[in-house]
Design a protein around this motif. Sequence first.
Motif, PDB file in Angstrom:
ATOM      1  N   UNK A   8     -40.845  97.620 -20.706  1.00  0.00           N
ATOM      2  CA  UNK A   8     -39.985  97.568 -19.531  1.00  0.00           C
ATOM      3  C   UNK A   8     -39.858  96.155 -18.968  1.00  0.00           C
ATOM      4  N   UNK A   9     -38.723  95.888 -18.365  1.00  0.00           N
ATOM      5  CA  UNK A   9     -38.515  94.635 -17.633  1.00  0.00           C
ATOM      6  C   UNK A   9     -39.035  94.748 -16.214  1.00  0.00           C
ATOM      7  N   UNK A  10     -39.079  95.971 -15.696  1.00  0.00           N
ATOM      8  CA  UNK A  10     -39.578  96.245 -14.352  1.00  0.00           C
ATOM      9  C   UNK A  10     -39.987  97.705 -14.297  1.00  0.00           C
ATOM     10  N   UNK A  11     -40.787  98.030 -13.302  1.00  0.00           N
ATOM     11  CA  UNK A  11     -41.235  99.403 -13.081  1.00  0.00           C
ATOM     12  C   UNK A  11     -40.832  99.817 -11.676  1.00  0.00           C
ATOM     13  N   UNK A  12     -40.222 100.989 -11.566  1.00  0.00           N
ATOM     14  CA  UNK A  12     -39.955 101.593 -10.264  1.00  0.00           C
ATOM     15  C   UNK A  12     -41.050 102.635 -10.068  1.00  0.00           C
ATOM     16  N   UNK A  13     -41.776 102.512  -8.968  1.00  0.00           N
ATOM     17  CA  UNK A  13     -42.943 103.362  -8.743  1.00  0.00           C
ATOM     18  C   UNK A  13     -43.036 103.779  -7.285  1.00  0.00           C
ATOM     19  N   UNK A  14     -43.747 104.866  -7.040  1.00  0.00           N
ATOM     20  CA  UNK A  14     -44.029 105.248  -5.657  1.00  0.00           C
ATOM     21  C   UNK A  14     -45.238 104.476  -5.138  1.00  0.00           C
ATOM     22  N   UNK A  25     -51.332  94.988 -15.212  1.00  0.00           N
ATOM     23  CA  UNK A  25     -52.069  94.581 -16.404  1.00  0.00           C
ATOM     24  C   UNK A  25     -51.178  94.078 -17.520  1.00  0.00           C
ATOM     25  N   UNK A  26     -49.926  94.488 -17.502  1.00  0.00           N
ATOM     26  CA  UNK A  26     -48.968  94.041 -18.508  1.00  0.00           C
ATOM     27  C   UNK A  26     -48.028  92.978 -17.967  1.00  0.00           C
ATOM     28  N   UNK A  27     -48.214  92.595 -16.708  1.00  0.00           N
ATOM     29  CA  UNK A  27     -47.373  91.566 -16.115  1.00  0.00           C
ATOM     30  C   UNK A  27     -45.952  92.007 -15.866  1.00  0.00           C
ATOM     31  N   UNK A  28     -45.752  93.286 -15.603  1.00  0.00           N
ATOM     32  CA  UNK A  28     -44.402  93.815 -15.371  1.00  0.00           C
ATOM     33  C   UNK A  28     -44.181  93.964 -13.865  1.00  0.00           C
ATOM     34  N   UNK A  29     -43.200  93.247 -13.307  1.00  0.00           N
ATOM     35  CA  UNK A  29     -42.942  93.336 -11.865  1.00  0.00           C
ATOM     36  C   UNK A  29     -42.443  94.720 -11.465  1.00  0.00           C
ATOM     37  N   UNK A  30     -42.548  94.995 -10.176  1.00  0.00           N
ATOM     38  CA  UNK A  30     -42.277  96.350  -9.695  1.00  0.00           C
ATOM     39  C   UNK A  30     -41.349  96.391  -8.501  1.00  0.00           C
ATOM     40  N   UNK A  31     -40.717  97.548  -8.354  1.00  0.00           N
ATOM     41  CA  UNK A  31     -40.045  97.950  -7.123  1.00  0.00           C
ATOM     42  C   UNK A  31     -40.790  99.202  -6.687  1.00  0.00           C
ATOM     43  N   UNK A  72     -36.359  91.408  -9.146  1.00  0.00           N
ATOM     44  CA  UNK A  72     -37.659  91.333  -9.823  1.00  0.00           C
ATOM     45  C   UNK A  72     -37.535  91.042 -11.312  1.00  0.00           C
ATOM     46  N   UNK A  73     -36.366  91.320 -11.881  1.00  0.00           N
ATOM     47  CA  UNK A  73     -36.193  91.037 -13.311  1.00  0.00           C
ATOM     48  C   UNK A  73     -35.631  89.651 -13.590  1.00  0.00           C
ATOM     49  N   UNK A  74     -35.032  89.022 -12.601  1.00  0.00           N
ATOM     50  CA  UNK A  74     -34.446  87.697 -12.846  1.00  0.00           C
ATOM     51  C   UNK A  74     -35.216  86.556 -12.200  1.00  0.00           C
ATOM     52  N   UNK A  75     -35.978  86.843 -11.162  1.00  0.00           N
ATOM     53  CA  UNK A  75     -36.756  85.803 -10.491  1.00  0.00           C
ATOM     54  C   UNK A  75     -38.153  85.761 -11.112  1.00  0.00           C
TER      55      UNK A  75
END
Length: 110
Positions: A8-14, A25-31, A72-75
């Motif tokens: 994933x490029x980003x994770x959407x999470x609660x 742990x994988x360095x994937x930014x989140x919303x 979060x995916x471009x910055x």
Amino acid sequence: QLPTIAGASAVVTHGGLNTVLDAAGMGVPMVALPLGNDQNGIAARLTRAGAAIVLPPRRATPERLAQALAAVTTDPRYRTALDPARAEIAGAGGARAAADAVEAALGRVR
């Protein structure tokens, strides 16, 4: 969920701790859209670390979610903000180290 996050490029999470730790742990930014309980505190920490954009669920329109994902995916600052957590998680030893610690505490050292 690990293979999905890894690609994933980003994770959407609660903002649940397991998903946040897996993504960090994988360095994937989140919303994050925290729903309650500990999720609000985790979301606050993500914001403070600069690793996520937090949207209150009631204000999360499709447009706002799209804007947050684009940010979060471009910055690169969001991904870079996860570097310390990623290094710490990688150095912790994972499930094997956790199992060894529990067995040692129980007196069942291998």
